[in-house]
Design an enzyme around this catalytic site. Structure first.
Site, PDB file in Angstrom:
ATOM      1  N   GLY A  35      -1.900  37.314  -6.685  1.00 35.61           N
ATOM      2  CA  GLY A  35      -1.254  37.268  -7.968  1.00 35.61           C
ATOM      3  C   GLY A  35      -2.179  38.771  -7.924  1.00 35.61           C
ATOM      4  O   GLY A  35      -2.933  39.671  -8.172  1.00 35.61           O
ATOM      5  N   GLY A  37      -1.881  40.989 -11.868  1.00 38.35           N
ATOM      6  CA  GLY A  37      -2.424  41.513 -12.701  1.00 38.35           C
ATOM      7  C   GLY A  37      -3.199  43.094 -13.343  1.00 38.35           C
ATOM      8  O   GLY A  37      -3.335  43.663 -12.924  1.00 38.35           O
ATOM      9  N   GLY A  38      -3.629  42.912 -14.739  1.00 41.69           N
ATOM     10  CA  GLY A  38      -3.233  44.063 -15.983  1.00 41.69           C
ATOM     11  C   GLY A  38      -4.629  45.182 -15.196  1.00 41.69           C
ATOM     12  O   GLY A  38      -4.781  46.355 -14.753  1.00 41.69           O
ATOM     13  N   MET A  39      -5.928  44.613 -15.075  1.00 33.35           N
ATOM     14  CA  MET A  39      -6.845  44.677 -14.523  1.00 33.35           C
ATOM     15  C   MET A  39      -7.123  44.223 -13.081  1.00 33.35           C
ATOM     16  O   MET A  39      -7.925  45.848 -12.125  1.00 33.35           O
ATOM     17  CB  MET A  39      -7.966  43.787 -15.376  1.00 33.35           C
ATOM     18  CG  MET A  39      -8.272  44.428 -16.296  1.00 33.35           C
ATOM     19  SD  MET A  39      -8.970  45.732 -16.431  1.00 33.35           S
ATOM     20  CE  MET A  39     -11.151  45.470 -16.112  1.00 33.35           C
ATOM     21  N   VAL A  42      -5.997  39.518  -7.515  1.00 28.14           N
ATOM     22  CA  VAL A  42      -5.889  38.377  -7.064  1.00 28.14           C
ATOM     23  C   VAL A  42      -5.778  37.796  -5.270  1.00 28.14           C
ATOM     24  O   VAL A  42      -4.235  38.062  -4.925  1.00 28.14           O
ATOM     25  CB  VAL A  42      -5.912  36.849  -7.708  1.00 28.14           C
ATOM     26  CG1 VAL A  42      -6.826  36.301  -7.116  1.00 28.14           C
ATOM     27  CG2 VAL A  42      -6.425  37.526  -9.037  1.00 28.14           C
ATOM     28  N   LYS A  57     -10.768  38.679  -6.473  1.00 29.84           N
ATOM     29  CA  LYS A  57     -10.314  39.248  -7.663  1.00 29.84           C
ATOM     30  C   LYS A  57     -10.986  41.087  -7.948  1.00 29.84           C
ATOM     31  O   LYS A  57     -12.294  40.883  -7.861  1.00 29.84           O
ATOM     32  CB  LYS A  57     -10.385  38.714  -9.116  1.00 29.84           C
ATOM     33  CG  LYS A  57      -9.143  39.476 -10.272  1.00 29.84           C
ATOM     34  CD  LYS A  57      -9.986  39.038 -11.925  1.00 29.84           C
ATOM     35  CE  LYS A  57      -9.173  40.653 -12.605  1.00 29.84           C
ATOM     36  NZ  LYS A  57      -9.274  39.276 -13.623  1.00 29.84           N
ATOM     37  N   ASP A 152      -6.195  35.625 -24.656  1.00 30.93           N
ATOM     38  CA  ASP A 152      -5.062  35.545 -23.460  1.00 30.93           C
ATOM     39  C   ASP A 152      -4.462  33.774 -23.064  1.00 30.93           C
ATOM     40  O   ASP A 152      -4.080  33.771 -21.918  1.00 30.93           O
ATOM     41  CB  ASP A 152      -5.714  36.186 -22.282  1.00 30.93           C
ATOM     42  CG  ASP A 152      -4.257  37.118 -21.676  1.00 30.93           C
ATOM     43  OD1 ASP A 152      -2.949  37.036 -22.353  1.00 30.93           O
ATOM     44  OD2 ASP A 152      -4.459  37.744 -20.671  1.00 30.93           O
TER      45      ASP A 152
END
Length: 180
Positions: A35, A37-39, A42, A57, A152
């Site tokens: 995965g 994500g924005g930050m 993963v 992560k 979120d």
């Protein structure tokens, strides 16, 4: 897994891009990306000694020098570390690798995101929808009782781990912008 030879480990202080085969903190071997994500990204990983499958992560490299974003990543880890509930993903480890990579190691939750299940099925049966919503509410209640607001919640942050045909165990993911 056989031990990784010392040559495969990045030299101390030299930041290496995360990816399959990368070693994080000398304990976790990256297997595959699961995965983005924005930050951070993963990855599926394994613990060298214990052999456990874990989710690792890693803070995106472009944020590694931004003190505010590093603090936000650390806050996410602290949030996971303070919460414990069957419907919330659990934190196993957190740290700053010798090369400067910020990482957190969490429970690996194999399954399907709620967004994917809804897209595939178009509709969910009433009993399934009630069960999923109830488990989401239980996880949120535990977070709220711990003093945290998720902020979120969306179908992409709800993992459904199949326990029986058409029966799922729900895990809430991504407390990256949670507030306490």
């Amino acid at each position: 897994d056989a031990p990784i030879p010392a040559a495969a480990r990045p030299p101390v202080g030299e930041r290496q891009p995360a990816g399959p085969g990368r070693i994080i903190a000398g304990r976790y071997k990256i297997v595959d990306r699961i995965g983005v994500g924005g930050m951070g990204t993963v990855y599926l990983g394994t613990h060298f000694v214990l052999g456990h499958r874990v989710a690792v992560k890693v803070l995106h490299e472009r944020f590694a020098r931004d003190p505010q974003l590093k603090q936000r990543f650390e806050n996410e880890a602290r949030t996971y570390g303070k919460l414990s509930h069957p419907n919330l993903v659990s934190l196993h480890d957190f740290g700053n690798a010798p090369d400067g990579t910020l990482y957190m190691v969490m429970e690996y939750c194999p399954g399907t995101m709620l967004s994917v299940l809804v897209r595939e099925r178009k509709t969910l049966s009433a009993p399934l929808a009630v069960d999923v919503i109830t488990q989401i509410a239980q996880g949120l209640t535990a977070a709220h009782n711990g003093g945290f607001v998720h902020r979120d919640l969306k179908p992409d942050n709800v993992m459904l781990m199949e326990s029986r045909p058409d029966k799922y165990h729900v895990k809430l993911l991504d407390f990256g912008i949670a507030k306490n």
